[in-house]
Design an enzyme around this catalytic site. Sequence first.
Site, PDB file in Angstrom:
ATOM      1  N   ASN A 120       0.852  -1.201   0.000  1.00 35.10           N
ATOM      2  CA  ASN A 120       0.000   0.000   0.000  1.00 35.10           C
ATOM      3  C   ASN A 120       0.888   1.252   0.000  1.00 35.10           C
ATOM      4  OD1 ASN A 120      -2.605  -1.510   0.540  1.00 35.10           O
ATOM      5  ND2 ASN A 120      -1.485  -2.033   2.378  1.00 35.10           N
ATOM      6  N   GLY A 200       6.707  -5.611   7.025  1.00 38.06           N
ATOM      7  CA  GLY A 200       6.889  -6.980   7.487  1.00 38.06           C
ATOM      8  C   GLY A 200       7.307  -7.044   8.946  1.00 38.06           C
ATOM      9  N   CYS A 251      -3.724  -5.901   5.266  1.00 39.98           N
ATOM     10  CA  CYS A 251      -3.447  -6.905   6.312  1.00 39.98           C
ATOM     11  C   CYS A 251      -4.694  -7.302   7.096  1.00 39.98           C
ATOM     12  CB  CYS A 251      -2.367  -6.407   7.265  1.00 39.98           C
ATOM     13  SG  CYS A 251      -2.738  -4.820   8.042  1.00 39.98           S
TER      14      CYS A 251
END
Length: 494
Positions: A120, A200, A251
């Site tokens: 994103n 991450g 997510c």
Amino acid sequence: MENFDYDLQSVQETRNIARQAKLAQSELAKFNAEQIDKIIRNMVKVAEENAISLAKMAVEETGFGKVEDKIFKNRFASTELYEFIKPMQTIGVIKDDKVNKLIEIAEPVGLLMGIIPSTNPTSTTIYKSIIAIKSRNGIVFSPHPSALKCTLQAARLMNDAAVAAGAPANIIGCISKPSMGATNELMKCDEVALIIATGGSAMVKAAYSAGKPALGVGPGNVPAYIERTADIPKAVKNIIASKTFDNGTICASEQSVIVEECLRDQVMEEFKRQGGYFMTPEETSKVAKNLFTRNHAMNAKMVGRSAAVIAEGAGITVPLGTKVLLGEQHGVGEQYPLSYEKLTTVLAFYTVKDWEEACDLCIKLLNNGGVGHSLSIHTQNPEMALKFAEKPVFRILVNTASSQGGVGASTGLSPSFTLGCGTWGGSATSDNVTPMHLINIKRVAYGIKDVTENQPPAYSACEAQSGMPGAISDDQIMSVVNEVISLLKKRGDN
């Protein structure tokens, strides 16, 4: 030698950007609410004008997601966000409690570091820029190398829009030569006061290890439970709409569908009717092998891809118009690869006996990489929704698409692209991050109780030593002893 030169240039650029942005932030800290609002309005206007071009850039550069959905995200991160944060008081006196004589005053945090994900990139850059300026902070971005061009463009547009409306030059910066050295330099440099990390797990952990405050977000592994009272066509529609939104790159998107035995056939038929394809065990295995690399990390070539592309990559044939791929799983963990987070158009499918078994399964899935993030439930039973509110997540999304619900597009949650997972998920906050998380609050507290008149009564030295009010003094004891001795003497004389 070239790599060495690049790394040196990268680190030096980072230092320059941080210094410039910190100087700019020192000036911005003096701005009033009207000035800040004027700046943000122009940033929103420019974001709207460039929503389409930025979306195209992001898809072209990364290969992730869909242009139309990235356009929506760019607009959501600007126009929708602005409407929500506009009334927020982030400058000067934000509370004056006349009863308790307590005044609260907002102060900016300082210079922020924003870590931007490749999934994103432009919407997160727009969003973080706007909430930073709203709270009178500067921000410097560390882009993901695979999304450098579009992140850099979004940051430049936001900076230019802010400066054109009166903000100090260089208030929003972005590293143009990304490297691990540059990111580490920015994390640890004195100018940066707070890190907002979206990315991450390794990157988020690094942010928390930098030795300064950080707002990081963990991964999501969202279970979607279709309970027996659910409106099944609507539930399936929401799940597919969510999982196909930008091809599953948010997510908060669903990762597993859980159904009760009594609904299994009905739900499967509904998924098929709406564009779901149930893979055979052999096809599921092929797709899983293609989705993941070592340690269940996703193969970047499969992130944010359509069901057709994933099927083709795995060498399987699916009907034309297939929207999502579903693979049946019978457990959680190493032997069941689809039980992990999949930022693409693939879902795990589970069948359980009842809601209690669904509860246990949800907890196992969340503990498999999604603790603290989100859980989705489709039910017409409010009591059942509350039972699932006991699960270890901070967003329980009821009868809605999880992707859109988690970020606040289809729910009353704060519009945000940084979704905290609380201490359970290793985050400093369990909230959807807003400008209110980016201010310091100082307090002016007047005395409202006269504690000087409520002192305990004074005791003698002996009382203080004995710790007992009314204790006998040494003189009194000696007086009694002398009297006893005198009496004994008289008896002896007689």
